[in-house]
Design an enzyme around this catalytic site. Structure first.
Site, PDB file in Angstrom:
ATOM      1  N   TYR A  56       2.077   6.774   5.102  1.00 18.69           N
ATOM      2  CA  TYR A  56       0.703   6.308   4.881  1.00 18.69           C
ATOM      3  C   TYR A  56       0.019   7.234   3.888  1.00 18.69           C
ATOM      4  CZ  TYR A  56      -1.280  10.140   7.669  1.00 18.69           C
ATOM      5  OH  TYR A  56      -1.660  11.386   8.121  1.00 18.69           O
ATOM      6  N   CYS A  57      -1.168   6.801   3.434  1.00 22.07           N
ATOM      7  CA  CYS A  57      -1.974   7.612   2.521  1.00 22.07           C
ATOM      8  C   CYS A  57      -3.417   7.189   2.732  1.00 22.07           C
ATOM      9  CB  CYS A  57      -1.508   7.437   1.079  1.00 22.07           C
ATOM     10  SG  CYS A  57      -1.417   5.709   0.532  1.00 22.07           S
ATOM     11  N   GLY A  58      -4.198   7.124   1.659  1.00 23.04           N
ATOM     12  CA  GLY A  58      -5.568   6.684   1.807  1.00 23.04           C
ATOM     13  C   GLY A  58      -5.700   5.174   1.842  1.00 23.04           C
TER      14      GLY A  58
ATOM     15  N   SER B 149      -3.428   2.198   6.289  1.00 19.46           N
ATOM     16  CA  SER B 149      -3.535   3.650   6.098  1.00 19.46           C
ATOM     17  C   SER B 149      -4.878   4.201   6.575  1.00 19.46           C
ATOM     18  CB  SER B 149      -3.244   3.999   4.637  1.00 19.46           C
ATOM     19  OG  SER B 149      -1.856   3.936   4.367  1.00 19.46           O
TER      20      SER B 149
END
Length: 304
Positions: free
Chosen positions: A259-261, A287
């Site tokens: 995941y990330c932003g 995310s």
């Protein structure tokens, strides 16, 4: 073309890894292939005072300089679910298939994708195609920056509209994780949650665009940019990629949720692990756009 594999192995120049990378030599030698569909999907993320983040398609930069034959993809406008409350989500199956056909892609096309700036805009499109059963998509290693650094020619202006393709999307593969899957993964020794953001964003030292600072509880940090050669922008070789994941505590036996932003930079983590034949890699598409905005979901901040 009913069978792409023989034609790929006969490519006279350059390197192609079916389903993953092509190099600039291979692309230059194959620009005239009738089955090739070449795309620039460059974008930048901007902070907006109202919605707090906004995807800006780099169409102007594309029209200023692009590889001949390329067409532009506006990921936000063309390849996002605008009915979803979280920004930039994977579109539904039929909407995705319609978008692919409108871009001139058919199920027997050979797709090559690049982006200027950050490669993960290209791997985001690669991942979406993979979700819906299309395995003949490739990333141009080093992107437009490497192409231009080698003195290769570029075209200018808008591209001509494509002839419609014939694209059928398969049922979604198990390559997408939702919040329930992430909640179940926290503390599970058989699953490693991987955060692809820069270390200050992961630790919580840097304020996020929206929501709470920090990272999902129990997740480890493998910054997407750390998977690239900083001098060339090319993906690290397989040995270096494996070392980066081993150092972060990712083992081949573990399921991985990245995941990330907003589900973009984490697509590079998914791409790299899939290239390494990791058996189960999923992208938490919503995310931190979803997770960090919900105070009931567990997050951590690293001590200063």
């Amino acid at each position: 073309m009913s069978d792409l594999a023989p034609s790929l192995s006969q490519a006279p120049v350059g390197r192609i890894e079916p389903g993953f990378l092509v190099d600039t030599d291979w692309l230059a030698a194959n620009l005239d292939r009738p089955d090739l569909r070449l795309f620039d999907c460059s974008a930048t993320m901007h902070v907006d005072p109202v919605i707090q983040q906004r995807v800006h398609p780099e169409r102007d930069a594309f029209e200023a300089a692009h590889i001949a034959g390329a067409r532009f993809i506006d990921i936000d406008a063309q390849l996002s679910d605008h009915d979803h409350p979280v920004h930039l989500m994977l579109p539904p199956r039929e909407a995705f298939a319609s978008a692919m056909a409108a871009l001139g892609i058919s199920n027997d096309s050979l797709v090559v994708i690049y982006s200027t700036g950050n490669i993960w805009w290209a791997t985001r499109v690669w991942w979406m195609l993979r979700v819906y059963g299309f395995d003949h998509a490739h990333i141009l290693d080093g992107g437009l920056q490497k192409w231009r650094a080698e003195g290769r020619p570029v075209a200018t202006g808008p591209s001509a509209p494509p002839a419609p393709g014939h694209f059928t999307a398969s049922a979604p593969r198990a390559l997408v994780a939702d919040r329930q899957a992430v909640l179940a993964a926290i503390g599970d020794a058989g699953t490693r949650i991987v955060n692809a953001l820069r270390p200050p964003q992961y630790s919580g030292a840097e304020a996020p665009r929206k929501g709470r600072p920090g990272h999902i509880a129990s997740s480890v940090n493998v910054p997407a940019a750390s998977l690239l050669d900083p001098a060339t922008g090319c993906l690290l070789d397989d040995a270096a990629l494996r070392a980066a994941f081993v150092e972060a505590g990712v083992t081949p036996a573990q399921r991985v949720v990245a995941y990330c932003g907003g589900g973009v930079s984490a697509s590079l983590v998914v791409f790299a692990l899939t290239k390494l034949a990791h058996p189960d890699v999923r992208l938490y598409d919503a995310s931190l756009g979803e997770w960090a905005s919900d105070p009931t979901l567990p997050m951590q901040i690293e001590p200063a």
